[in-house]
Motif scaffolding. Structure first.
Motif, PDB file in Angstrom:
ATOM      1  N   THR A  20       0.834  -1.206   0.000  1.00 18.16           N
ATOM      2  CA  THR A  20       0.000   0.000   0.000  1.00 18.16           C
ATOM      3  C   THR A  20       0.869   1.257   0.000  1.00 18.16           C
ATOM      4  O   THR A  20       0.587   2.235  -0.686  1.00 18.16           O
ATOM      5  N   GLY A  21       1.958   1.214   0.794  1.00 20.03           N
ATOM      6  CA  GLY A  21       2.874   2.348   0.828  1.00 20.03           C
ATOM      7  C   GLY A  21       3.532   2.600  -0.516  1.00 20.03           C
ATOM      8  O   GLY A  21       3.678   3.752  -0.949  1.00 20.03           O
ATOM      9  N   ILE A 166       4.469  -4.742  -8.535  1.00 24.02           N
ATOM     10  CA  ILE A 166       3.085  -4.654  -9.011  1.00 24.02           C
ATOM     11  C   ILE A 166       2.372  -3.491  -8.328  1.00 24.02           C
ATOM     12  O   ILE A 166       1.700  -2.681  -8.976  1.00 24.02           O
ATOM     13  N   ALA A 167       2.535  -3.401  -6.996  1.00 27.93           N
ATOM     14  CA  ALA A 167       1.888  -2.315  -6.246  1.00 27.93           C
ATOM     15  C   ALA A 167       2.402  -0.961  -6.708  1.00 27.93           C
ATOM     16  O   ALA A 167       1.625  -0.010  -6.886  1.00 27.93           O
ATOM     17  N   ALA A 168       3.724  -0.863  -6.913  1.00 31.79           N
ATOM     18  CA  ALA A 168       4.301   0.389  -7.408  1.00 31.79           C
ATOM     19  C   ALA A 168       3.763   0.705  -8.796  1.00 31.79           C
ATOM     20  O   ALA A 168       3.440   1.864  -9.107  1.00 31.79           O
ATOM     21  N   VAL A 216      -4.306  11.396  -1.499  1.00 34.48           N
ATOM     22  CA  VAL A 216      -4.397   9.928  -1.552  1.00 34.48           C
ATOM     23  C   VAL A 216      -3.006   9.310  -1.440  1.00 34.48           C
ATOM     24  O   VAL A 216      -2.791   8.333  -0.689  1.00 34.48           O
ATOM     25  N   GLY A 217      -2.032   9.871  -2.167  1.00 38.08           N
ATOM     26  CA  GLY A 217      -0.671   9.331  -2.144  1.00 38.08           C
ATOM     27  C   GLY A 217      -0.033   9.411  -0.776  1.00 38.08           C
ATOM     28  O   GLY A 217       0.595   8.453  -0.307  1.00 38.08           O
ATOM     29  N   THR A 224       3.078   2.415   5.401  1.00 39.79           N
ATOM     30  CA  THR A 224       4.270   1.554   5.514  1.00 39.79           C
ATOM     31  C   THR A 224       5.042   1.866   6.786  1.00 39.79           C
ATOM     32  O   THR A 224       5.405   0.958   7.548  1.00 39.79           O
ATOM     33  N   GLY A 225       5.307   3.123   7.028  1.00 41.15           N
ATOM     34  CA  GLY A 225       6.057   3.503   8.230  1.00 41.15           C
ATOM     35  C   GLY A 225       5.351   3.120   9.509  1.00 41.15           C
ATOM     36  O   GLY A 225       5.995   2.787  10.516  1.00 41.15           O
TER      37      GLY A 225
END
Length: 540
Positions: A20-21, A166-168, A216-217, A224-225
């Motif tokens: 997600t991050g 893929i997520a990136a 959103v970004g 992640t953090g």
């Protein structure tokens, strides 16, 4: 005694939050791709030669700074680990600076470049980008570096890094495929609702769209953090900055990957020009058509990348990383060359590449390009992680952040080289400030209803459109100029990437880290970690 087969690894939630991050971070990154590849040149109207020069200098300097940031991260010792502290604070700051970039005033092509107003515009836009790039690095290097620290299991790491790509890619796809059409649609609404000129409405539309995408970004990047934990402890030994530069060069597998990445730089021209090409060639700035063609061409590219990234762990059961890496570059040459052939054919056909008989094979070629790019990107990340293990094995120093700063270095040097090439070619064909302003006016002129791709003709220098300002002819366009604009763009997204594909395999053709050697490396590292764990338990 600890079970030597009990390898520490990430939980499903950590994997999902990491992905997600990366999704959010790549939304932020590709918003700035829009800023540098389209917004600065076609909305702010800053001359491409000036933009290219400033950005290249900034990116090369920033690329040199990446190993310095990597060293800072690798020397970090905190209760959160060495990468996670930066991931807790970088997203929000990156988001704030992203918006500062879009708030720049507009360049006036009617004035001298040295006029104070234009100097301030360039200073704001380019200065904000330089600051953004530095801030982004503080989150980017730890984000990729932590992937090598989330598990001791090579198979689990391969799966994580394939999923990460893929997520990136999905984050990049959302920004690349949706940002431009949304911004153009918002601009149309604002032009009517606020009675603004097309140019002013377009700028405000991009600012509001950037704000939405940035929010959103930032929110998704932040996860992640908050949720991811490091499983591998930092090495006791710490290198100084200049020692790390030497270590990066002495590590032969990493050196080969670094050289390969730099030589493959022109591959980045495809993404750099994608939005400009769709906006001016395919959609004529129509939001609906922009969404359609970005979805068809860009969607094919990204779907190819996603599918290939997902396949990499399975492919590695049958092929070595080196062979897959080199094959992905060589196989990409054919679709790149075929795209340019299709363009040349299209110049003789009404409708150009929007004609279904040419558009369908073009989509297939971009999909094949995406497959090759997905394999290349995923393996590059995996092989850098292998080089980290190799360095830990040989020198007892684990340079996760330093070596993954090399990945960022390759991206930035590649972007810098791509910007140099693009700026030079834009200057050669005249696709810059005043001519873009005239092209924008042509598209916005409802009395003309002229699609630029329909009038391009090599050798025809008879003006077909004149722009009037203050009752005088401000400038004009002829079919030969338009032919030059679009031929340059297709040359950049096809022929030059094909050359880069060929160059990229030269350093890795005899890749140093063989599968047999890497198995030996992993076995020794796992033995050392188990011994360290046992000593820690005994010390308690």
């Amino acid at each position: 005694m600890a079970n030597p087969l009990q390898l520490k690894t990430y939980t499903p939630r950590e994997r999902n939050m990491y992905m997600t991050g990366l999704f959010g971070q790549n939304i932020l990154f590709n918003i700035m791709t829009v800023f540098t590849s389209y917004y600065m040149q076609s909305v702010l109207l800053i001359p491409m030669g000036l933009v290219g020069t400033v950005l290249v200098i900034a990116q090369i300097w920033d690329a040199i700074n990446d190993p310095i940031m990597g060293t800072i991260v690798d020397r970090t010792r905190s209760r959160w680990g060495k990468c996670r502290p930066y991931l807790l604070f970088a997203p929000v700051v990156t988001g704030v600076v992203t918006m500062l970039c879009f708030l720049s005033p507009t360049f006036n092509p009617g004035l001298s470049t040295t006029a104070m107003k234009n100097v301030l515009v360039v200073a704001w836009a380019c200065g904000a980008f330089v600051i953004w790039d530095l801030v982004y690095t503080t989150g980017d290097i730890p984000l990729w570096g932590i992937s090598a620290l989330m598990t001791e299991d090579e198979k689990q790491r391969q799966k994580l890094q394939a999923a990460a790509r893929i997520a990136a890619g999905i984050g990049a796809g959302v920004a690349v495929l949706a940002f431009q059409p949304v911004a153009l649609a918002v601009s149309e609404k604002l032009e009517v609702a606020l009675n603004k000129t097309p140019a002013d409405a377009e700028k405000l539309g991009f600012i509001l769209t950037a704000l939405g995408f940035t929010i959103v970004g930032v929110i998704t990047f932040q996860l992640t953090g908050i949720f991811v934990r490091e499983k591998i402890k930092p090495s006791v030994k710490e290198n100084k900055i200049f020692e790390n530069f030497g270590m990066m060069w002495r590590n032969k597998p990493f050196r080969q990957l670094l050289l390969s990445g730099v030589l493959s730089a022109p591959r980045g021209l495809t993404m750099l020009l994608a939005l400009t090409l769709v906006t001016f060639y395919f959609s004529n700035k129509d939001p609906g058509k922009a969404m359609l063609y970005i979805a068809l061409i860009g969607g094919g590219l990204f779907l190819g990348m996603f599918g290939a990234s997902a396949m990499v762990p399975k492919l590695l059961d049958r092929f070595t990383k080196k062979n897959l890496y080199n094959a992905s570059n060589l196989l990409e040459i054919a679709p790149n060359l075929f795209v340019f052939v299709l363009y040349l054919i299209s110049t003789k056909v009404s409708g150009g590449l929007t004609t279904p008989a040419l558009l369908i094979p073009a989509i297939l070629m971009f999909t094949l390009k995406g497959v090759c790019m997905g394999i290349f990107n995923t393996l590059q990340t995996a092989m850098i992680a292998d080089a980290v293990d190799y360095e830990d094995y040989t020198s007892h120093v684990r340079p996760d952040a330093v070596f993954f700063s090399g990945q960022t270095f390759m991206v930035k040097i590649g972007t810098g080289i791509s910007n140099i090439i693009y700026a030079v070619l834009c200057g050669f064909v005249g696709f810059s400030d005043k001519n873009i302003e005239i092209l924008n006016a042509l598209i916005a002129d409802e009395s003309v209803k002229q699609v630029p791709r329909e009038v391009m003709e090599k050798g025809n220098t008879e003006p077909f459109y004149e722009m009037i300002k203050n009752g005088e002819v401000y400038g004009s366009l002829n079919p030969d100029q338009v032919y030059g604009f679009f031929t340059m763009m297709f040359f950049c997204v096809s022929i030059l990437p094909a050359v880069a594909n060929l160059l990229a395999v030269i350093p890795t053709w005899k890749y140093a880290l063989t599968p047999e050697k890497y198995k030996e490396v992993l076995a020794e590292l796992q033995r050392r970690r188990r011994e360290a764990d046992e000593l820690a338990i005994e010390a308690e």
